[in-house]
Write a protein that holds these residues in place. Structure first.
Motif, PDB file in Angstrom:
ATOM      1  N   ARG A 170       0.914  -1.074   0.081  1.00 43.07           N
ATOM      2  CA  ARG A 170       0.015   0.033   0.289  1.00 43.07           C
ATOM      3  C   ARG A 170       0.909   1.265   0.207  1.00 43.07           C
ATOM      4  N   SER A 171       2.120   1.250   0.777  1.00 42.14           N
ATOM      5  CA  SER A 171       2.863   2.264   0.981  1.00 42.14           C
ATOM      6  C   SER A 171       3.431   2.783  -0.469  1.00 42.14           C
ATOM      7  N   LEU A 172       4.025   1.679  -1.108  1.00 37.80           N
ATOM      8  CA  LEU A 172       4.733   1.621  -2.256  1.00 37.80           C
ATOM      9  C   LEU A 172       4.120   1.531  -3.419  1.00 37.80           C
ATOM     10  N   MET A 173       2.852   1.630  -3.296  1.00 36.35           N
ATOM     11  CA  MET A 173       1.754   1.237  -4.499  1.00 36.35           C
ATOM     12  C   MET A 173       2.283   0.035  -5.458  1.00 36.35           C
ATOM     13  N   LEU A 174       2.522  -1.130  -4.710  1.00 40.03           N
ATOM     14  CA  LEU A 174       3.126  -2.339  -5.450  1.00 40.03           C
ATOM     15  C   LEU A 174       1.978  -3.629  -5.319  1.00 40.03           C
ATOM     16  N   ALA A 175       1.983  -4.314  -6.146  1.00 36.48           N
ATOM     17  CA  ALA A 175       1.096  -5.736  -5.949  1.00 36.48           C
ATOM     18  C   ALA A 175       1.934  -6.329  -4.697  1.00 36.48           C
ATOM     19  N   GLU A 176       1.018  -6.706  -3.855  1.00 37.49           N
ATOM     20  CA  GLU A 176       1.353  -7.527  -2.615  1.00 37.49           C
ATOM     21  C   GLU A 176       2.392  -8.726  -3.087  1.00 37.49           C
ATOM     22  N   LYS A 177       2.095  -9.441  -4.249  1.00 36.76           N
ATOM     23  CA  LYS A 177       2.943 -10.511  -4.745  1.00 36.76           C
ATOM     24  C   LYS A 177       4.351  -9.874  -5.126  1.00 36.76           C
ATOM     25  N   THR A 178       4.227  -8.770  -5.759  1.00 35.41           N
ATOM     26  CA  THR A 178       5.547  -8.304  -6.053  1.00 35.41           C
ATOM     27  C   THR A 178       6.500  -7.795  -4.833  1.00 35.41           C
ATOM     28  N   VAL A 179       5.776  -7.371  -3.725  1.00 35.27           N
ATOM     29  CA  VAL A 179       6.602  -7.180  -2.469  1.00 35.27           C
ATOM     30  C   VAL A 179       7.172  -8.526  -1.924  1.00 35.27           C
ATOM     31  N   LYS A 180       6.415  -9.566  -1.949  1.00 35.04           N
ATOM     32  CA  LYS A 180       6.827 -10.633  -1.560  1.00 35.04           C
ATOM     33  C   LYS A 180       7.981 -11.175  -2.275  1.00 35.04           C
ATOM     34  N   THR A 181       8.184 -10.869  -3.602  1.00 37.39           N
ATOM     35  CA  THR A 181       9.206 -11.278  -4.193  1.00 37.39           C
ATOM     36  C   THR A 181      10.453 -10.412  -4.127  1.00 37.39           C
ATOM     37  N   HIS A 182      10.271  -9.244  -3.845  1.00 37.63           N
ATOM     38  CA  HIS A 182      11.253  -8.315  -3.375  1.00 37.63           C
ATOM     39  C   HIS A 182      12.022  -8.555  -2.065  1.00 37.63           C
ATOM     40  N   VAL A 183      10.982  -8.854  -1.188  1.00 40.45           N
ATOM     41  CA  VAL A 183      11.489  -9.575   0.296  1.00 40.45           C
ATOM     42  C   VAL A 183      12.144 -10.671   0.200  1.00 40.45           C
ATOM     43  N   SER A 184      11.821 -11.616  -0.846  1.00 37.72           N
ATOM     44  CA  SER A 184      12.726 -12.945  -0.830  1.00 37.72           C
ATOM     45  C   SER A 184      14.127 -12.521  -1.661  1.00 37.72           C
ATOM     46  N   SER A 185      14.286 -11.669  -2.328  1.00 39.98           N
ATOM     47  CA  SER A 185      15.373 -11.221  -3.027  1.00 39.98           C
ATOM     48  C   SER A 185      16.177 -10.422  -2.071  1.00 39.98           C
ATOM     49  N   ILE A 186      15.610  -9.787  -1.187  1.00 42.14           N
ATOM     50  CA  ILE A 186      16.445  -8.912  -0.253  1.00 42.14           C
ATOM     51  C   ILE A 186      16.953  -9.788   0.958  1.00 42.14           C
ATOM     52  N   LEU A 187      16.317 -10.619   1.375  1.00 47.21           N
ATOM     53  CA  LEU A 187      17.021 -11.655   2.202  1.00 47.21           C
ATOM     54  C   LEU A 187      18.304 -12.552   1.586  1.00 47.21           C
ATOM     55  N   MET A 188      17.990 -12.865   0.175  1.00 50.81           N
ATOM     56  CA  MET A 188      18.937 -13.477  -0.284  1.00 50.81           C
ATOM     57  C   MET A 188      20.198 -12.751  -0.450  1.00 50.81           C
ATOM     58  N   LYS A 189      20.147 -11.652  -0.928  1.00 48.46           N
ATOM     59  CA  LYS A 189      21.111 -10.586  -1.366  1.00 48.46           C
ATOM     60  C   LYS A 189      21.945 -10.384   0.048  1.00 48.46           C
ATOM     61  N   LEU A 190      21.065 -10.218   1.141  1.00 54.17           N
ATOM     62  CA  LEU A 190      21.923  -9.748   2.148  1.00 54.17           C
ATOM     63  C   LEU A 190      22.105 -10.806   3.171  1.00 54.17           C
ATOM     64  N   SER A 191      22.110 -11.989   2.779  1.00 54.58           N
ATOM     65  CA  SER A 191      22.549 -13.278   3.383  1.00 54.58           C
ATOM     66  C   SER A 191      22.170 -13.272   4.889  1.00 54.58           C
ATOM     67  N   VAL A 192      20.784 -12.928   5.044  1.00 56.17           N
ATOM     68  CA  VAL A 192      20.043 -13.215   6.456  1.00 56.17           C
ATOM     69  C   VAL A 192      18.946 -13.854   6.135  1.00 56.17           C
ATOM     70  N   GLU A 193      18.273 -14.514   7.181  1.00 50.39           N
ATOM     71  CA  GLU A 193      17.404 -15.630   7.187  1.00 50.39           C
ATOM     72  C   GLU A 193      15.962 -15.328   7.362  1.00 50.39           C
ATOM     73  N   ASP A 194      15.739 -13.937   7.815  1.00 51.07           N
ATOM     74  CA  ASP A 194      14.451 -13.627   7.966  1.00 51.07           C
ATOM     75  C   ASP A 194      14.273 -11.901   8.095  1.00 51.07           C
ATOM     76  N   ARG A 195      13.041 -11.497   8.035  1.00 50.00           N
ATOM     77  CA  ARG A 195      12.555 -10.001   8.001  1.00 50.00           C
ATOM     78  C   ARG A 195      13.334  -9.342   9.446  1.00 50.00           C
ATOM     79  N   THR A 196      13.439  -9.910  10.228  1.00 53.95           N
ATOM     80  CA  THR A 196      13.971  -9.324  11.600  1.00 53.95           C
ATOM     81  C   THR A 196      15.562  -8.885  11.402  1.00 53.95           C
ATOM     82  N   GLN A 197      16.240  -9.946  10.946  1.00 58.61           N
ATOM     83  CA  GLN A 197      17.608  -9.880  10.494  1.00 58.61           C
ATOM     84  C   GLN A 197      17.647  -8.741   9.445  1.00 58.61           C
ATOM     85  N   ALA A 198      16.837  -8.771   8.687  1.00 54.33           N
ATOM     86  CA  ALA A 198      16.966  -7.754   7.378  1.00 54.33           C
ATOM     87  C   ALA A 198      16.793  -6.332   7.998  1.00 54.33           C
ATOM     88  N   ALA A 199      15.771  -6.418   9.006  1.00 54.76           N
ATOM     89  CA  ALA A 199      15.394  -4.871   9.665  1.00 54.76           C
ATOM     90  C   ALA A 199      16.592  -4.317  10.400  1.00 54.76           C
TER      91      ALA A 199
END
Length: 209
Positions: A170-199
């Motif tokens: 809602r904040s970035l005006m993206l589809a929720e599915k697109t956000v989910k894809t971005h989150v998965s990519s972020i976790l992989m690129k940062l080599s972290v296991e979950d959203r908390t570690q990413a934060a």
């Protein structure tokens, strides 16, 4: 005393005007041109033959790193001094790796800027300690950040605020599915296991306000 020919490249006219006004107070420095973007910088570098190019990193069209590549491809021999407001190592390392002779921040004292121009003109490398350290140690931390796209950085900033995928969408005006894809990519690129570690990573590296 031989003059140092300087080309100023920044997309903000007030910044260019301020730099020119100050630099023209020095007898050994002559401003030979002003460019508002990367393409103009390359064109003026070829026609005006500056000794030193002052280059902003964030500009419309080709950014500073892309401009450095173009200057190199065109055989421009001028020393490039990056003048930027960015202070994240991940944003500065690519410029150094593309051949920038120095990096200074826009809040630099005017007299120190003149000294920096003279220094790179004389063949010295001028880097902030944190950038020099990253180059020497081969730190992988900056490389992790550099892997993220601009949109992934936006999503990471939202994650750091504790927002769900739906709220981020809602904040970035993206589809929720697109956000989910971005989150998965972020976790992989940062080599972290979950959203908390990413934060935590985002907060630790200053990616949140």
């Amino acid at each position: 005393m031989a003059e140092i020919r300087v080309l100023i490249t920044d997309d903000h006219e007030m910044v260019r005007r301020g730099l020119r006004t100050f630099l023209e107070l020095h007898e050994d420095i002559r401003v030979v041109g002003e460019a508002s973007n990367g393409a103009e910088c390359v064109e003026l570098a070829l026609t005006q033959q500056p000794d030193v190019i002052l280059l902003d990193l964030k500009m419309p069209g080709d950014d500073g790193v892309a401009t450095l590549r173009q200057l190199k491809a065109q055989g421009v021999s001028a020393k490039v001094l990056v003048v930027t407001s960015f202070n994240e190592v991940a944003q500065l390392l690519p410029a150094v790796r593309e051949g920038a002779a120095g990096v200074v921040y826009k809040n630099i004292d005017p007299a120190a800027l003149a000294g920096a121009i003279r220094s790179v003109h004389n063949g010295h490398i001028l880097l902030p300690p944190e950038v020099a350290s990253a180059l020497i140690t081969g730190s992988t931390e900056p490389d992790r950040l550099a892997r993220l796209t601009a949109r992934e950085r936006d999503v990471l900033a939202e994650i750091a605020l504790g927002r769900s995928n739906r709220e981020i969408a809602r904040s970035l005006m993206l589809a929720e599915k697109t956000v989910k894809t971005h989150v998965s990519s972020i976790l992989m690129k940062l080599s972290v296991e979950d959203r908390t570690q990413a934060a935590l990573y985002a907060v630790r590296h200053g990616l949140t306000s």
